[in-house]
Design a protein around this motif. Structure first.
Motif, PDB file in Angstrom:
ATOM      1  N   MET A   1       0.835  -1.197   0.000  1.00  0.00           N
ATOM      2  CA  MET A   1       0.000   0.000   0.000  1.00  0.00           C
ATOM      3  C   MET A   1       0.870   1.246   0.000  1.00  0.00           C
ATOM      4  O   MET A   1       2.017   1.226   0.452  1.00  0.00           O
ATOM      5  N   LYS A   2       0.299   2.329  -0.467  1.00  0.00           N
ATOM      6  CA  LYS A   2       0.985   3.612  -0.474  1.00  0.00           C
ATOM      7  C   LYS A   2       0.502   4.398   0.747  1.00  0.00           C
ATOM      8  O   LYS A   2      -0.687   4.720   0.857  1.00  0.00           O
ATOM      9  N   ILE A   3       1.428   4.687   1.657  1.00  0.00           N
ATOM     10  CA  ILE A   3       1.052   5.246   2.954  1.00  0.00           C
ATOM     11  C   ILE A   3       1.724   6.593   3.181  1.00  0.00           C
ATOM     12  O   ILE A   3       2.930   6.746   2.954  1.00  0.00           O
ATOM     13  N   ALA A   4       0.947   7.562   3.654  1.00  0.00           N
ATOM     14  CA  ALA A   4       1.481   8.865   4.065  1.00  0.00           C
ATOM     15  C   ALA A   4       1.424   8.968   5.578  1.00  0.00           C
ATOM     16  O   ALA A   4       0.396   8.671   6.194  1.00  0.00           O
ATOM     17  N   ILE A   5       2.536   9.359   6.176  1.00  0.00           N
ATOM     18  CA  ILE A   5       2.578   9.608   7.615  1.00  0.00           C
ATOM     19  C   ILE A   5       2.912  11.082   7.803  1.00  0.00           C
ATOM     20  O   ILE A   5       3.909  11.582   7.258  1.00  0.00           O
ATOM     21  N   ILE A   6       2.088  11.780   8.565  1.00  0.00           N
ATOM     22  CA  ILE A   6       2.316  13.206   8.820  1.00  0.00           C
ATOM     23  C   ILE A   6       3.010  13.327  10.168  1.00  0.00           C
ATOM     24  O   ILE A   6       2.452  12.991  11.203  1.00  0.00           O
ATOM     25  N   GLY A   7       4.247  13.797  10.148  1.00  0.00           N
ATOM     26  CA  GLY A   7       5.001  13.972  11.376  1.00  0.00           C
ATOM     27  C   GLY A   7       6.114  12.959  11.546  1.00  0.00           C
ATOM     28  O   GLY A   7       5.856  11.756  11.603  1.00  0.00           O
ATOM     29  N   ALA A   8       7.358  13.459  11.599  1.00  0.00           N
ATOM     30  CA  ALA A   8       8.519  12.577  11.760  1.00  0.00           C
ATOM     31  C   ALA A   8       9.027  12.610  13.191  1.00  0.00           C
ATOM     32  O   ALA A   8      10.218  12.804  13.450  1.00  0.00           O
ATOM     33  N   GLY A   9       8.078  12.417  14.125  1.00  0.00           N
ATOM     34  CA  GLY A   9       8.471  12.226  15.515  1.00  0.00           C
ATOM     35  C   GLY A   9       8.685  10.750  15.775  1.00  0.00           C
ATOM     36  O   GLY A   9       8.740   9.936  14.844  1.00  0.00           O
ATOM     37  N   THR A  10       8.787  10.388  17.042  1.00  0.00           N
ATOM     38  CA  THR A  10       9.071   8.992  17.391  1.00  0.00           C
ATOM     39  C   THR A  10       8.045   8.037  16.798  1.00  0.00           C
ATOM     40  O   THR A  10       8.396   7.034  16.174  1.00  0.00           O
ATOM     41  N   CYS A  11       6.744   8.329  16.975  1.00  0.00           N
ATOM     42  CA  CYS A  11       5.691   7.429  16.481  1.00  0.00           C
ATOM     43  C   CYS A  11       5.679   7.344  14.967  1.00  0.00           C
ATOM     44  O   CYS A  11       5.582   6.254  14.399  1.00  0.00           O
ATOM     45  N   GLY A  12       5.746   8.499  14.313  1.00  0.00           N
ATOM     46  CA  GLY A  12       5.707   8.504  12.862  1.00  0.00           C
ATOM     47  C   GLY A  12       6.867   7.753  12.249  1.00  0.00           C
ATOM     48  O   GLY A  12       6.699   6.968  11.302  1.00  0.00           O
ATOM     49  N   LEU A  13       8.065   7.956  12.787  1.00  0.00           N
ATOM     50  CA  LEU A  13       9.255   7.275  12.281  1.00  0.00           C
ATOM     51  C   LEU A  13       9.187   5.774  12.545  1.00  0.00           C
ATOM     52  O   LEU A  13       9.547   4.964  11.687  1.00  0.00           O
ATOM     53  N   TYR A  14       8.722   5.414  13.741  1.00  0.00           N
ATOM     54  CA  TYR A  14       8.620   4.001  14.101  1.00  0.00           C
ATOM     55  C   TYR A  14       7.626   3.281  13.182  1.00  0.00           C
ATOM     56  O   TYR A  14       7.909   2.192  12.647  1.00  0.00           O
ATOM     57  N   LEU A  15       6.460   3.895  12.976  1.00  0.00           N
ATOM     58  CA  LEU A  15       5.456   3.294  12.099  1.00  0.00           C
ATOM     59  C   LEU A  15       5.970   3.200  10.664  1.00  0.00           C
ATOM     60  O   LEU A  15       5.767   2.193   9.982  1.00  0.00           O
ATOM     61  N   GLY A  16       6.644   4.262  10.210  1.00  0.00           N
ATOM     62  CA  GLY A  16       7.198   4.236   8.862  1.00  0.00           C
ATOM     63  C   GLY A  16       8.193   3.108   8.683  1.00  0.00           C
ATOM     64  O   GLY A  16       8.168   2.375   7.676  1.00  0.00           O
ATOM     65  N   TRP A  17       9.064   2.958   9.664  1.00  0.00           N
ATOM     66  CA  TRP A  17      10.084   1.896   9.640  1.00  0.00           C
ATOM     67  C   TRP A  17       9.434   0.520   9.550  1.00  0.00           C
ATOM     68  O   TRP A  17       9.764  -0.293   8.679  1.00  0.00           O
TER      69      TRP A  17
END
Length: 308
Positions: free
Chosen positions: A1-17
């Motif tokens: 899937m193509k996913i957008a995450i808004i915010g490169a804090g701890t949660c956003g980075l962890y989910l992206g990873w």
């Protein structure tokens, strides 16, 4: 899937990873020019290693207990899990490197003003003043103000000092090479209470910074958009810490992805009882501490991240 995450804090980075490791195409949008949370005490329980074993190298000091100082009673609070003092800035840098190695695209200096299009799923991890939350027209969480500053004095003591105040508390944290003082309480009270404390104790701080801290649980009914971390108001009702709560919510999201409705329901079942019971516990402890301190024990033990 193509996913957008808004915010490169701890949660956003962890989910992206983690989502990238599962084979999804992830883009993280961050409004700042650089990765790294700057306003945070960085006091995380040993549970952080469950999510990020690589973070062990960031430990600056270890905390085994807290001394809760009421006017006529001091209570020693032991933790079920040891706390680590870390740099939140360096923690975010670490997760960002893991995310990029997994194939995540991080777009810096990109201020999102509306929900991005052409994505299969969108996750709002954009903090207390979440654009994603506002775009979904969801209610705002309650807000408190956190202020922190530092003095250049080495201290590797294994405990923190906590002074309860109106609707919050003042803290002193030994960070190894320096000592941190801070306060969390209602936004209209924080500056004056903290100023009075610093003047009374002749403390002159350096690098004083502040941050709005949300508290509650705000969930989305949109099947394509979810909130996580501070954007969802997920911080501890007693301390304002949000990293472990945010990462716990992120794990629920990962296990239920891409079913955001399932994620919201499981998050509610997990967090709402903890929020309700911990708020009640804090009110009882503060009432007893200021009104009937003799009823409080001299020493007690609590669960480090979920209190009860």
């Amino acid at each position: 899937m193509k996913i957008a995450i808004i915010g490169a804090g701890t949660c956003g980075l962890y989910l992206g990873w983690k989502l990238s490791e599962k084979g999804h195409e992830v883009t993280i949008f961050e409004k700042k020019k650089e990765i790294g949370q700057e306003v945070c005490s960085g006091l995380f329980s040993q549970r952080i290693l469950k999510f990020l074993p690589q973070s062990r190298k960031l430990v600056q000091n270890r905390i085994n207990f807290a001394l809760l100082h009421f006017p006529k009673k001091t209570v020693k609070i032991k933790f079920s899990k040891q706390f680590f003092v870390m740099s939140h800035f360096e923690l975010d840098k670490l997760i960002a490197s893991l995310a990029e190695k997994a194939g995540v695209k991080i777009v810096l200096n990109h201020n999102i003003r509306s929900l991005p299009k052409e994505f299969d799923r969108i996750i709002g991890c954009d903090g207390a003043n979440s654009v994603a939350r506002k775009e979904l027209k969801l209610p705002e969480p309650n807000f408190r103000l956190g202020i922190q500053g530092f003095i250049k004095k080495k201290s590797s003591l294994n405990f923190v000092k906590v002074l309860p105040c109106q609707n919050g508390f003042i803290w002193k944290i030994p960070r190894g090479k320096e000592i941190e003082y801070g306060i969390i309480t209602k936004p209209d009270l924080a500056q004056q209470i903290f100023k009075n404390f610093l003047e009374k104790n002749d403390i002159l701080l350096e690098r004083v910074k502040s941050k709005i801290i949300p508290q509650g649980l705000i969930t989305s009914s949109n099947p394509l958009v979810a909130l996580c971390g501070d954007a969802a108001g997920l911080t501890k009702p007693w301390s304002g810490g949000g990293v472990i709560w945010g990462l716990s919510a992120a794990e629920i999201l990962l296990k239920t992805f891409p079913n955001f409705s399932c994620y919201q329901n499981k998050a509610k079942r997990f967090f709402l009882p903890k929020i309700t019971l911990s708020k009640l516990a804090v009110k009882i402890v503060y009432f007893l501490g200021f009104k009937m301190p003799w009823l409080l024990p001299k020493e007690t033990k609590i669960e480090s991240d979920f209190l009860l």
